[in-house]
Design an enzyme around this catalytic site. Structure first.
Site, PDB file in Angstrom:
ATOM      1  N   LYS A  33      -4.115  -4.019   0.797  1.00  0.00           N
ATOM      2  CA  LYS A  33      -4.513  -5.390   0.453  1.00  0.00           C
ATOM      3  C   LYS A  33      -3.736  -6.382   1.313  1.00  0.00           C
ATOM      4  O   LYS A  33      -4.288  -7.361   1.808  1.00  0.00           O
ATOM      5  CB  LYS A  33      -4.281  -5.652  -1.038  1.00  0.00           C
ATOM      6  CG  LYS A  33      -5.299  -4.924  -1.906  1.00  0.00           C
ATOM      7  CD  LYS A  33      -4.924  -4.826  -3.370  1.00  0.00           C
ATOM      8  CE  LYS A  33      -5.906  -3.896  -4.089  1.00  0.00           C
ATOM      9  NZ  LYS A  33      -5.543  -3.593  -5.467  1.00  0.00           N
ATOM     10  N   GLN A  84      -1.627  -5.060 -10.111  1.00  0.00           N
ATOM     11  CA  GLN A  84      -2.066  -3.731  -9.702  1.00  0.00           C
ATOM     12  C   GLN A  84      -2.032  -2.760 -10.885  1.00  0.00           C
ATOM     13  O   GLN A  84      -0.999  -2.617 -11.541  1.00  0.00           O
ATOM     14  CB  GLN A  84      -1.168  -3.223  -8.557  1.00  0.00           C
ATOM     15  CG  GLN A  84      -1.584  -1.884  -7.992  1.00  0.00           C
ATOM     16  CD  GLN A  84      -2.955  -1.905  -7.322  1.00  0.00           C
ATOM     17  OE1 GLN A  84      -3.280  -2.801  -6.545  1.00  0.00           O
ATOM     18  NE2 GLN A  84      -3.798  -0.933  -7.642  1.00  0.00           N
ATOM     19  N   ASP A 141      -9.531 -10.177  -9.388  1.00  0.00           N
ATOM     20  CA  ASP A 141     -10.002  -8.818  -9.680  1.00  0.00           C
ATOM     21  C   ASP A 141     -11.206  -8.851 -10.632  1.00  0.00           C
ATOM     22  O   ASP A 141     -11.889  -7.852 -10.800  1.00  0.00           O
ATOM     23  CB  ASP A 141      -8.866  -8.009 -10.355  1.00  0.00           C
ATOM     24  CG  ASP A 141      -8.372  -6.873  -9.465  1.00  0.00           C
ATOM     25  OD1 ASP A 141      -9.077  -6.543  -8.488  1.00  0.00           O
ATOM     26  OD2 ASP A 141      -7.303  -6.321  -9.757  1.00  0.00           O
TER      27      ASP A 141
END
Ligand code: NDP
Length: 288
Positions: free
Chosen positions: A52, A96, A119
């Site tokens: 990322k 995460q 997300d």
């Protein structure tokens, strides 16, 4: 032989388009920013976070990774999320997953303000998807849709079968396919006679987490087969689809690696850029 739905090629095209949007934001006085929170030292998570960061670098997005120890408490994690919610340099916040077992994932995700939830896991964004309102769409399902559309796979009126019902892949991708007017079936570990369902599918999405789970006899000739799986076998990454046998039957197939995973990162970048554009639209030109 199936047409390859090549995530590397599609992602490269999309990244080039995103670079222009990042540059336009920069010219308007806004540097796009993404904050990633990594708790603990899960090796797969380390790889994802690194990838990322690389994608941010490629686009000129400011990326900050906050590495917290495995023993971080829920209160400490939520305090960091709160701080980033208030940090105007950061357009997107990503926690995460998976978090260490003692932490409450749903509670942590609910702390992120929905506008920064790049997300798309916040309950408000999930709810918007399920009720057909515009919101942030989760990256992997969004990437799958992008891939199918870019490859010209017909969707309207087609049978779509999704194997897997997780909140991050199975359910949201089923909803997106429904929005494209597919007739959607969601299968899971208790589905009776799975192959009878998959053999009807014009579009088959495998999000199971079991190496080479989907075999040629489970696939309708000419179907578009999307492989979401990331499984490590003898140090190699393999998908949920037995690529070698299925590519002989399918009309379209996505590889692993170089398929959905590439699209996922690309969509994370797109969601981050969109979040920054929304701030600019709301506030006008910002100077920091
Ligand atoms: P989960 O483990 O949350 O879900 C797996 C799903 O598969 C469950 O719904 C489960 O059913 C179902 N399942 C398990 N065994 C069977 C079976 N024998 N028959 C039918 N269904 C079965 O996984 P995720 O959705 O998070 O991820 C799925 C895969 O995709 C993983 O390999 C993951 O690593 C990968 N992934 C890849 C991403 C990418 O960017 N490419 C992003 C996210 C995930 P039940 O609900 O009944 O248990």
């Amino acid at each position: 032989m199936a047409i390859l739905m090549d995530g590397k090629v599609l992602a490269a095209e999309q990244m080039a388009a995103l670079k222009k949007r990042v540059d336009a934001l920069k010219a308007a006085g806004r540097t796009v920013g993404l904050a990633v929170i990594l708790v603990g030292d899960d090796p797969a998570s380390q790889v994802y976070v690194r990838n990322k960061g690389k994608a941010c670098e490629e686009l000129g997005i400011l990326s900050e990774t906050l590495r917290l120890p495995a023993e971080t408490t829920q209160e400490e994690l939520e305090a960091e999320i709160d701080r980033l919610n208030r940090d105007s340099r950061m357009d997107g916040i990503l926690v995460q997953l998976p978090l260490p077992r003692h932490l409450d994932e749903a509670k942590a995700l609910a702390k992120i303000i929905p506008e920064k939830d790049v997300d798309g896991f916040h309950i408000e964004n999930a709810g918007k998807l399920f009720t057909g309102q515009p919101g942030v769409v989760a990256c992997t399902p969004k990437g799958i849709l992008h891939m199918l559309k870019a490859c010209g796979v017909p969707m309207k009126g087609k049978e779509a079968v999704v194997i897997g019902r997780s909140n991050i892949v199975g359910k949201p991708v089923a909803m997106l396919l429904l929005n494209e007017n597919c007739t959607v079936t969601i299968c899971h570990s208790r589905t009776a006679d799975l192959a009878a369902h998959t053999r009807r599918a014009d579009i088959l999405v495998a999000a199971v987490g079991k190496p080479k789970f989907v075999t040629a006899d489970m696939v309708k000739p000419g179907a578009a087969v999307v492989d979401v799986g990331i499984n490590r076998v003898d140090g190699k990454v393999v998908g949920d689809v037995d690529f070698d046998s299925v590519e002989k039957v399918a009309g379209y197939i996505s590889p692993v690696p170089g398929g959905v995973g590439k699209m996922t990162i690309c969509m994370l970048m797109e969601n981050t850029v969109e979040a920054a554009e929304n701030v600019l639209d709301a506030d006008g030109i910002r100077t920091e």
